[in-house]
Design an enzyme around this catalytic site. Structure first.
Site, PDB file in Angstrom:
ATOM      1  N   GLN A  12       0.920  -1.279  -0.148  1.00 20.56           N
ATOM      2  CA  GLN A  12      -0.087   0.006   0.083  1.00 20.56           C
ATOM      3  C   GLN A  12       1.038   1.282   0.156  1.00 20.56           C
ATOM      4  OE1 GLN A  12      -2.311   0.786   3.490  1.00 20.56           O
ATOM      5  NE2 GLN A  12      -3.658   2.082   2.376  1.00 20.56           N
ATOM      6  N   ASP A  50      13.108 -12.106  -0.436  1.00 15.06           N
ATOM      7  CA  ASP A  50      12.194 -12.145   0.924  1.00 15.06           C
ATOM      8  C   ASP A  50      13.014 -11.399   1.919  1.00 15.06           C
ATOM      9  OD1 ASP A  50      10.950 -13.175   3.152  1.00 15.06           O
ATOM     10  OD2 ASP A  50      10.847 -15.243   2.403  1.00 15.06           O
ATOM     11  N   TYR A 139       0.025  -8.133  15.029  1.00 14.40           N
ATOM     12  CA  TYR A 139       0.496  -7.151  14.206  1.00 14.40           C
ATOM     13  C   TYR A 139       0.883  -5.900  15.163  1.00 14.40           C
ATOM     14  CZ  TYR A 139       0.306  -2.884  11.184  1.00 14.40           C
ATOM     15  OH  TYR A 139       0.651  -1.654  10.440  1.00 14.40           O
TER      16      TYR A 139
HETATM   17  N1  SER Z   1      -3.853   0.191   8.443  1.00 16.00           N
HETATM   18  C1  SER Z   1      -3.426  -0.792   9.562  1.00 16.00           C
HETATM   19  C2  SER Z   1      -4.435  -1.894   9.927  1.00 16.00           C
HETATM   20  O1  SER Z   1      -5.544  -1.536   9.808  1.00 16.00           O
HETATM   21  C3  SER Z   1      -2.827  -0.034  10.846  1.00 16.00           C
HETATM   22  O2  SER Z   1      -1.722   0.120  10.823  1.00 16.00           O
HETATM   23  O3  SER Z   1      -4.063  -2.988  10.005  1.00 16.00           O
END
Ligand code: SER
Length: 315
Positions: A12, A50, A139
């Site tokens: 993105q 990678d 994450y």
């Molecule tokens: N755009 C990301 C997400 O929604 C947030 O950093 O995972």
């Protein structure tokens, strides 16, 4: 001239950062590294590797005499939950490789953190720069740990690694997917193509967001700021616009009057609930002059114009 390496170049942010860097520094000075996704017809220096493979990274850095790295490789909040071990491997080991190579080759590094580093115990309004970070997604855990690692490498090795906590980035070159804030991208894609959008967060959900052009400008400005100005070495809060999902739908209806949005919250609502609503970005403003340009109306207009052109839709 020494080269700039962008990893995750077709994601993105990379998809929009690479052309801006090419324009600014010359197409021959930017190396775009992708792994699984490579944009068709890409014009520029391309390497497929990678980031978890340190040898591949090392040979690319040596081959091009790389001086600066934008390490963008990452699985986002929703995709990350599918396999937390793989997410840790990609997000953390890729970063550790880059940091170690950074020490070896004296690189200047940009690495993005995220609002996902925060969690439910963080103050949600005007979230401070220095606050509680107890993320509840893998994450977010990798962003929190990554921030600590960047700061540590700066203290221990004087590595010049710089970072911002991106809010939800609203952009048009790559299709939405993988993130929680991506509802604010998907609404444009589906709205323009079909006139309908099924939104996976509730209408009153507020999240911090930013138009891609502001994010790219801020990223490059941070990297160009004098060394002595960079006081925060884990990651800077940056902010632009916060709005309810229904406010975005209302703004988009000014461009697509027949748009129908229905709300059907799913698991992603829980992730959204754990993140801030608004962010205090005063330290980034003070240290390196961060400021945004796009408000809700301007961002919406830009998204609609770009995607209409992209999809070949007449207004
Ligand atoms: N755009 C990301 C997400 O929604 C947030 O950093 O995972």
């Amino acid at each position: 001239m020494k080269k700039i390496l962008v990893t995750g170049a077709f994601g993105q942010i990379g998809s929009e950062l690479v052309p801006v860097l090419q324009e600014k520094f010359g197409i021959d000075n930017v190396v775009a590294m992708g792994h699984q996704t490579i944009a068709e017809g890409f014009d520029g220096i391309l390497e497929r590797a990678d980031a978890r493979n340190k040898e591949s990274l090392s040979s690319i850095i040596k081959k091009y005499n790389v001086e600066t790295v934008y390490h963008l490789v990452s699985l986002l909040s929703v995709k990350g939950e599918i396999d937390p071990s793989v997410t840790w491997d990609i997000n953390m080991n890729g970063l550790k490789n880059i940091l170690d190579l950074g020490v070896e080759h004296k690189l200047k590094i940009f690495w993005p953190s995220s609002i996902a580093a925060f969690g439910p115990s963080t103050p949600r309004d005007n979230t401070p720069q220095h606050t509680i970070l107890e993320p509840t997604t893998i994450y977010g855990v990798t962003k929190y740990a990554g921030e600590g690692l960047c700061r540590y490498y700066n203290i221990k090795y004087r590595l010049d690694v710089r970072s911002v906590r991106y809010p939800g980035i609203i952009s048009w070159k790559t299709p939405p997917g993988g993130g929680t804030t991506d509802y604010a991208v998907a609404i444009f894609y589906d709205g323009l193509k079909t006139g309908k959008y099924k939104c996976f967060v509730k209408p009153d959900t507020v999240l911090p967001m930013m138009y891609i052009d502001d994010a790219i400008k801020g990223t490059i400005d941070l990297m160009e700021a004098p060394l002595e100005n960079i006081k925060v070495r884990n990651s800077y809060n940056i902010a632009a616009i916060s709005f309810e999902a229904q406010e975005l739908a209302k703004e988009l209806k000014k461009h697509i009057p027949h748009l129908v949005v229905i709300y059907d919250p799913d698991k992603r609502q829980l992730i959204a609930n754990s993140w801030p609503k608004t962010i205090d970005d005063s330290e980034a403003k003070k240290d390196w002059g961060w400021k945004h340009e796009y408000d809700l109306a301007k961002m919406t207009r830009a998204m609609v114009e770009n995607l209409r052109r992209e999809f070949g839709i007449k207004s």
